[in-house]
Scaffold this active site. Structure first.
Site, PDB file in Angstrom:
ATOM      1  N   LYS A 283      -0.941   9.777  -0.113  1.00  0.00           N
ATOM      2  CA  LYS A 283      -0.793  11.230  -0.262  1.00  0.00           C
ATOM      3  C   LYS A 283       0.581  11.674  -0.770  1.00  0.00           C
ATOM      4  CE  LYS A 283      -4.071  12.591   0.111  1.00  0.00           C
ATOM      5  NZ  LYS A 283      -5.106  12.227  -0.929  1.00  0.00           N
TER       6      LYS A 283
ATOM      7  N   TRP B 176      -1.285  11.464  -9.410  1.00  0.00           N
ATOM      8  CA  TRP B 176      -0.425  12.188 -10.363  1.00  0.00           C
ATOM      9  C   TRP B 176       0.268  11.178 -11.281  1.00  0.00           C
ATOM     10  CZ3 TRP B 176       4.072  15.881  -8.450  1.00  0.00           C
ATOM     11  CH2 TRP B 176       4.495  16.663  -9.522  1.00  0.00           C
TER      12      TRP B 176
ATOM     13  N   HIS C  67      -0.989   0.969  -2.112  1.00  0.00           N
ATOM     14  CA  HIS C  67      -0.193   1.579  -1.037  1.00  0.00           C
ATOM     15  C   HIS C  67       0.448   0.481  -0.177  1.00  0.00           C
ATOM     16  CE1 HIS C  67      -1.952   5.388  -2.053  1.00  0.00           C
ATOM     17  NE2 HIS C  67      -3.155   5.042  -1.693  1.00  0.00           N
TER      18      HIS C  67
ATOM     19  N   SER D 224      -1.226  16.603   4.080  1.00  0.00           N
ATOM     20  CA  SER D 224      -2.141  16.158   3.035  1.00  0.00           C
ATOM     21  C   SER D 224      -3.034  15.018   3.553  1.00  0.00           C
ATOM     22  CB  SER D 224      -1.313  15.692   1.827  1.00  0.00           C
ATOM     23  OG  SER D 224      -2.146  15.289   0.779  1.00  0.00           O
TER      24      SER D 224
ATOM     25  N   ARG E 180      -5.672  19.302  -3.869  1.00  0.00           N
ATOM     26  CA  ARG E 180      -5.826  20.312  -2.818  1.00  0.00           C
ATOM     27  C   ARG E 180      -4.902  21.499  -3.073  1.00  0.00           C
ATOM     28  NH1 ARG E 180      -3.887  21.443   2.242  1.00  0.00           N
ATOM     29  NH2 ARG E 180      -2.069  20.177   1.700  1.00  0.00           N
TER      30      ARG E 180
HETATM   31  P1  A3P Z   1      -1.911  17.997  -1.334  1.00  0.00           P
HETATM   32  O1  A3P Z   1      -2.976  17.485  -0.437  1.00  0.00           O
HETATM   33  O2  A3P Z   1      -0.685  18.440  -0.572  1.00  0.00           O
HETATM   34  O3  A3P Z   1      -2.384  19.054  -2.271  1.00  0.00           O
HETATM   35  P2  A3P Z   1      -2.231  10.836  -3.633  1.00  0.00           P
HETATM   36  O4  A3P Z   1      -2.661  10.822  -5.037  1.00  0.00           O
HETATM   37  O5  A3P Z   1      -1.100   9.927  -3.326  1.00  0.00           O
HETATM   38  O6  A3P Z   1      -3.382  10.684  -2.693  1.00  0.00           O
HETATM   39  O7  A3P Z   1      -1.604  12.276  -3.338  1.00  0.00           O
HETATM   40  C1  A3P Z   1      -2.389  13.435  -3.293  1.00  0.00           C
HETATM   41  C2  A3P Z   1      -1.488  14.635  -3.237  1.00  0.00           C
HETATM   42  O8  A3P Z   1      -0.811  14.789  -4.505  1.00  0.00           O
HETATM   43  C3  A3P Z   1      -2.276  15.926  -3.009  1.00  0.00           C
HETATM   44  O9  A3P Z   1      -1.411  16.785  -2.242  1.00  0.00           O
HETATM   45  C4  A3P Z   1      -2.461  16.416  -4.433  1.00  0.00           C
HETATM   46  O10 A3P Z   1      -2.754  17.782  -4.549  1.00  0.00           O
HETATM   47  C5  A3P Z   1      -1.081  16.083  -5.001  1.00  0.00           C
HETATM   48  N1  A3P Z   1      -1.068  16.079  -6.484  1.00  0.00           N
HETATM   49  C6  A3P Z   1      -1.892  15.421  -7.312  1.00  0.00           C
HETATM   50  N2  A3P Z   1      -1.623  15.728  -8.599  1.00  0.00           N
HETATM   51  C7  A3P Z   1      -0.594  16.597  -8.573  1.00  0.00           C
HETATM   52  C8  A3P Z   1       0.141  17.295  -9.590  1.00  0.00           C
HETATM   53  N3  A3P Z   1      -0.155  17.181 -10.869  1.00  0.00           N
HETATM   54  N4  A3P Z   1       1.145  18.103  -9.201  1.00  0.00           N
HETATM   55  C9  A3P Z   1       1.446  18.246  -7.883  1.00  0.00           C
HETATM   56  N5  A3P Z   1       0.774  17.633  -6.869  1.00  0.00           N
HETATM   57  C10 A3P Z   1      -0.227  16.816  -7.220  1.00  0.00           C
END
Ligand code: A3P
Length: 296
Positions: free
Chosen positions: A54, A59, A109, A138, A258
């Site tokens: 998370k 991203w 991870h 998250s 999210r």
């Molecule tokens: P939130 O749940 O706080 O929205 P992972 O990919 O490691 O599982 O992380 C997921 C988190 O990264 C989520 O956070 C998601 O919304 C956020 N995320 C993914 N793409 C993003 C982007 N382009 N910009 C900012 N946050 C992003």
């Protein structure tokens, strides 16, 4: 054939999990699987995108896809493997990973001590760290939504799991501090989520340079635009929609993209929780040189 476990629950931990040497992992893991992963046959040029869950994994994988446009091996579809063109090591069929073209971009991870490593190969690692308050929130939503954990506990319950490190991949602090200690290695790029939020373009450039690519400013702009939160959220492929019914509980209405902000923790932490959290944060982070911004 990969052995798929269902995991178990205990009095202490009420979501399905697997435990190995004290470390909590997702239920599909097994000792054999961990062994197989640590012996994973790396290839020269492999690039690992690593995070504590998370923290912006998808991203970064999207940035990689936009810059390098990796392709699927022949005969394999994106749907066949989580992450598709940038596959997820822990859940991947390792024989399928073997068929990916050079250079492979793989996300994971795993901790620094468990991640595949070979000093004779030019392997690279990009680690993304996110402030632990937003990670906890998250992760809470994610874990509640996952079918495989069979858990719909409260934020209060989750908060204690997170502080104790009894969540999949263990203690946030153990995980990121081990990577942080190694941040000065030439083949490791350590990036913070909060810095990417502030200035995505410079990080796109940094990632490209680290991987040996010099992007024009036009390209940097194009990639950054494609990888901003609203564009990724609008894209069913990045939002994991194709896996939705398989992975998430129907009723959870979970959206992988999210909120994507810095500071959502303020909507969850009580004053007492913040105090308890800060005590732990200070004790673990003091004199490490690593700190986070908690508010945008
Ligand atoms: P939130 O749940 O706080 O929205 P992972 O990919 O490691 O599982 O992380 C997921 C988190 O990264 C989520 O956070 C998601 O919304 C956020 N995320 C993914 N793409 C993003 C982007 N382009 N910009 C900012 N946050 C992003």
């Amino acid at each position: 054939m990969q052995e798929i476990n269902q995991g178990y629950k205990t009095e202490e931990i009420k979501f399905l999990h697997f435990r190995m040497d004290g470390l909590i992992l997702f239920p599909y893991m097994s000792e054999q699987r961990v062994k197989d992963l640590t012996k994973f046959a790396t290839k020269p040029g492999d690039v690992f995108i690593v995070t504590y869950p998370k923290s912006g994994t998808v991203w970064m994988t999207q940035i990689i896809k936009e810059i390098f446009n990796p392709v699927m091996p022949e005969g394999l579809e994106e749907e066949d493997i989580i992450g598709g063109r940038v596959p997820f090591l822990e859940e991947a069929n390792l024989a399928q990973l073997d068929r990916y073209q050079y250079p492979r971009y793989i996300y994971s991870h795993l901790s620094y001590s468990l991640i595949p490593y070979n000093s004779e190969q030019e392997l690279k690692y990009i680690f993304i760290a996110r402030n632990p308050r937003d990670v906890a929130v998250s992760y809470f939503h994610f874990m509640r939504a996952l079918k495989e954990l069979d858990w719909d506990g409260t934020w209060e319950e989750y908060f204690q799991y997170f502080l104790k490190g009894t969540v999949p991949y263990g203690s946030y602090f153990d995980h990121i501090l081990e990577w942080w200690e190694n941040k000065d290695q030439r083949n490791l790029l350590f990036i913070k989520y909060e810095d990417m939020k502030k200035d995505l373009e410079s990080h796109v450039k940094k990632v490209a340079n680290f991987l040996g690519e010099n992007l024009s400013s036009q390209e940097v702009k194009r990639v950054s635009e494609a990888c901003n939160f609203s564009n990724m959220k609008a894209d069913p492929r990045t939002n994991n929609d194709r896996y939705h019914d398989k992975i998430y509980k129907q009723e959870s209405k979970f959206s992988f993209m999210r909120k994507g902000v810095v500071g959502d923790w303020q909507n969850y932490f009580s004053e007492e929780q913040l105090e308890e959290f800060n005590k732990l944060y200070t004790s673990r982070m003091v004199s490490t040189g690593l700190d986070f911004e908690f508010i945008a």
